[in-house]
Design an enzyme around this catalytic site. Structure first.
Site, short mmCIF file in Angstrom:
data_model
loop_
_atom_site.label_atom_id
_atom_site.label_comp_id
_atom_site.label_asym_id
_atom_site.label_seq_id
_atom_site.Cartn_x
_atom_site.Cartn_y
_atom_site.Cartn_z
CG ASP A 84 98.17 -61.69 -12.55
OD1 ASP A 84 98.69 -62.58 -12.35
OD2 ASP A 84 97.70 -61.43 -13.68
CD GLU A 125 103.11 -58.55 -15.09
OE1 GLU A 125 103.95 -59.13 -15.56
OE2 GLU A 125 102.08 -59.06 -14.73
CD GLU A 181 95.43 -65.92 -12.27
OE1 GLU A 181 94.34 -66.33 -12.99
OE2 GLU A 181 95.97 -67.06 -11.56
CG HIS A 217 99.88 -72.39 -14.71
ND1 HIS A 217 100.61 -71.81 -15.72
CD2 HIS A 217 99.39 -71.34 -13.93
CE1 HIS A 217 100.72 -70.81 -15.64
NE2 HIS A 217 99.86 -70.18 -14.64
NE ARG A 273 92.43 -71.73 -8.84
CZ ARG A 273 93.87 -71.36 -8.38
NH1 ARG A 273 94.74 -70.82 -9.25
NH2 ARG A 273 94.36 -71.57 -7.18
CG HIS A 332 101.78 -75.44 -12.84
ND1 HIS A 332 101.49 -75.46 -11.26
CD2 HIS A 332 102.39 -74.07 -12.71
CE1 HIS A 332 101.52 -74.18 -10.73
NE2 HIS A 332 102.12 -73.60 -11.68
#
Ligand code: UD1
Ligand code: UDP
Length: 375
Positions: A97, A119, A133, A213, A215, A245
Site C-alpha cells: 500500500d 497482500e 496507505e 514511522h 505519518r 527510521h
C-alpha cells in the site's frame, strides 16, 4: 512464456517481494522475470536487496531528501512508462500500500497491462488511518486484475467492494516466507548488524524493541511515544533498543528527545536478519509498523501497536497484539503490566500463524502458472 515485472520501492515491499522473486526465478522456462525498483527508499531498500541478493533490472533511483507524496507519486508514474514500454510485461506485480504500489499499478493500467496485487484486501475502513496507505491499497484494488489476499478476512473485504470472487486468491502473506528465510540465514550470516545487536543485547535486562514511522503519528503522537519511552527507561529494569527510521522528520524528533538517555539505544535501521534476530531476543515490541504485526505472532512475541486502528486484526484476535494508540499513560501502563504480569505475558507469547506457513510465494507462483497473459 509470460513476462512478469516486479515493481517495489520501500523496505517492507522489498522484504515481502523477495521470496516471491526468488520463487518465480525458479521457472525460467515459463516466466521471463524482471525486477524494477523505484527506490522510493534508498538505503533501507538497498539493505534488503543486499541480504536477499536481488539485483534489479531497472533502478529508477527516485528517492529525494524529504520527498513529498505529490512529487513522488508523479515521478513514479512518469518513470515507469519507459520501463513498461521497454519490457512490455504481461503482468506487473505490486505489493502492499505504498506510493510505489498505487502509482506503479496506475502506470501499468494506463498501458493496458494487467496488475497482480500481493497482500490485497487489508482495510481499516478509515481513509485517514493509516494515511495515505488505506487509500493507496483501495486504489490498487480497483486497478488490479488478480488479488492475492493474505487471509479470509482480507478476501471478504474485497468481495464487499465487488471484486470478482474468481480473481481473489487467499494465499497467506509472503512476510512469513521472508521471515523463515531470514531465521535460517541468521545462524550463518556474517552481517555486522547481527554482531552489533548481539553485543547490545548482552546482560539480563529485558529488551523492549521499538520502531515507529507512521505519518499520522507525526507531531503529538511521536511526542507522546518519546515521553512514554523516557518514563519506561527511568522506571523499569529494561533496555530499550530503537532502530530509527531514516525519515528525517522521525530522525529529528526521536534524536532530539531520546539521545543519550540511560537504557535507550537509538540505532540506524538494522539489516533484516539483524532485526529478526533482535525480535527473537526481545521481551516485547512497541511499534506502529504493519509488517512487524505480522512477524511477531510467528515468533510468539507480544506487540503493543502504537496506532488507533489496524488492518491486521488477526494478531489482535490471536492475543499477540494489544492496541495502545499513542497515549503515553497507556503505553507505559501496558508495558508495566506485561513486564510484571506473568500470566498476561504468557498469553501474549503464544505462537500463531494467521498469515500462512511460509508457502505463500509457492501458492502465488502455482496460480500464475495457470493464468495466461490475455486472461
Ligand atoms: C513509506 C510508505 C509506508 C511504509 C514505509 C515503510 C508511503 C506513502 N508510505 O513510508 O506505507 O510503511 O514506507 O518504511 O509510501 N528516507 C531516507 N532514506 C531511506 C528511506 C527513506 O532518507 O532509506 C526518507 C525519504 O527521503 C523521505 C522520508 O524518508 O523523505 C519518508 O520516506 P517515504 O517513502 O516518503 O515514506 P515513509 O514514511 O518511509
Ligand atoms: N525491519 C528491518 N530493520 C529495521 C526495522 C524493521 O528490517 O530496523 C523490517 C521488519 O522486520 C519488517 C519491515 O522491516 O519486515 C517493516 O517495515 P516498516 O515498519 O518500515 O514498514 P511497514 O511494515 O509498516 O509498512
Amino acid at each position: 512464456m509470460l513476462k512478469v515485472l516486479f515493481v517495489f520501492g520501500t523496505r517492507p515491499e522489498a522484504i515481502k517481494m523477495a521470496p516471491l522473486v526468488k520463487e518465480l526465478l525458479r521457472y525460467p522456462e515459463q516466466f521471463q522475470t524482471r525486477v524494477c525498483v523505484t527506490a522510493q527508499h534508498r538505503a533501507m531498500l538497498d539493505q534488503v536487496l543486499a541480504f536477499f541478493e536481488i539485483k534489479p533490472d531497472y533502478d529508477l533511483n527516485l528517492m529525494t531528501p524529504d520527498q513529498d507524496l505529490h512529487g513522488l507519486t508523479a515521478s513514479v508514474i512518469t518513470a515507469m512508462k519507459p520501463v513498461l514500454k521497454d519490457f512490455k510485461p504481461d503482468f506487473v506485480l505490486v505489493q502492499g500500500d505504498t506510493t510505489t504500489t498505487a502509482a506503479a499499478a496506475l502506470a501499468a493500467f494506463y498501458l493496458g497491462i494487467k496488475v497482480c496485487h500481493v497482500e490485497a484486501g487489508l482495510r481499516t475502513h478509515n481513509k485517514l488511518a493509516p494515511f495515505p496507505e488505506e487509500i493507496n491499497r483501495r486504489m490498487t484494488s480497483v486497478i488490479a486484475d488478480y488479488h492475492f489476499a493474505p487471509t479470509e478476512s482480507a478476501r471478504e473485504n474485497l468481495l464487499k467492494e465487488n471484486i470478482p470472487a474468481d480473481r481473489i486468491i487467499v494465499a497467506g502473506n509472503t512476510v512469513v516466507d521472508a521471515l523463515l528465510l531470514a531465521l535460517e540465514m541468521v545462524e550463518t550470516s556474517r552481517d555486522p548488524d547481527i554482531e552489533l545487536v548481539k553485543g547490545l543485547s548482552e546482560g539480563d535486562q529485558k529488551i523492549i524493541l521499538v520502531t515507529g514511522h507512521r505519518r499520522e503519528n507525526f507531531g503529538d503522537g511521536f511526542e507522546n511515544i518519546c515521553r512514554a519511552l523516557k518514563t519506561i527507561a527511568q522506571t523499569e529494569d529494561v533496555k530499550i533498543i530503537y532502530p530509527v527510521h531514516l525519515n528525517p522528520r522521525v530522525q529529528q524528533m526521536v534524536h532530539e528527545r531520546l539521545d543519550e538517555l540511560q537504557n535507550i539505544h537509538l540505532l540506524k535501521p538494522l539489516s533484516y536478519p539483524a532485526f529478526v534476530w533482535l525480535m527473537k531476543r526481545s521481551y516485547l515490541i512497541l511499534t506502529d509498523s504493519g509488517g512487524i504485526q505480522e512477524e511477531a505472532p510467528v515468533l510468539g512475541k507480544p506487540v503493543l501497536v502504537m496506532r488507533d486502528a489496524t488492518e491486521r486484526m488477526e494478531a489482535v484476535e490471536s492475543g499477540n497484539v494489544i492496541m495502545v494508540g499513542t497515549d503515553a499513560a497507556k503505553i507505559v501502563g501496558t508495558c508495566h503490566d506485561l513486564l510484571h504480569d506473568e500470566g498476561l505475558y504468557a498469553r501474549m507469547s503464544q505462537k500463531h500463524n494467521p498469515y500462512g506457513e511460509g508457502k505463500t510465494s509457492e501458492i502465488i507462483v502455482q496460480y500464475l502458472k495457470n493464468v495466461t497473459g490475455d486472461a
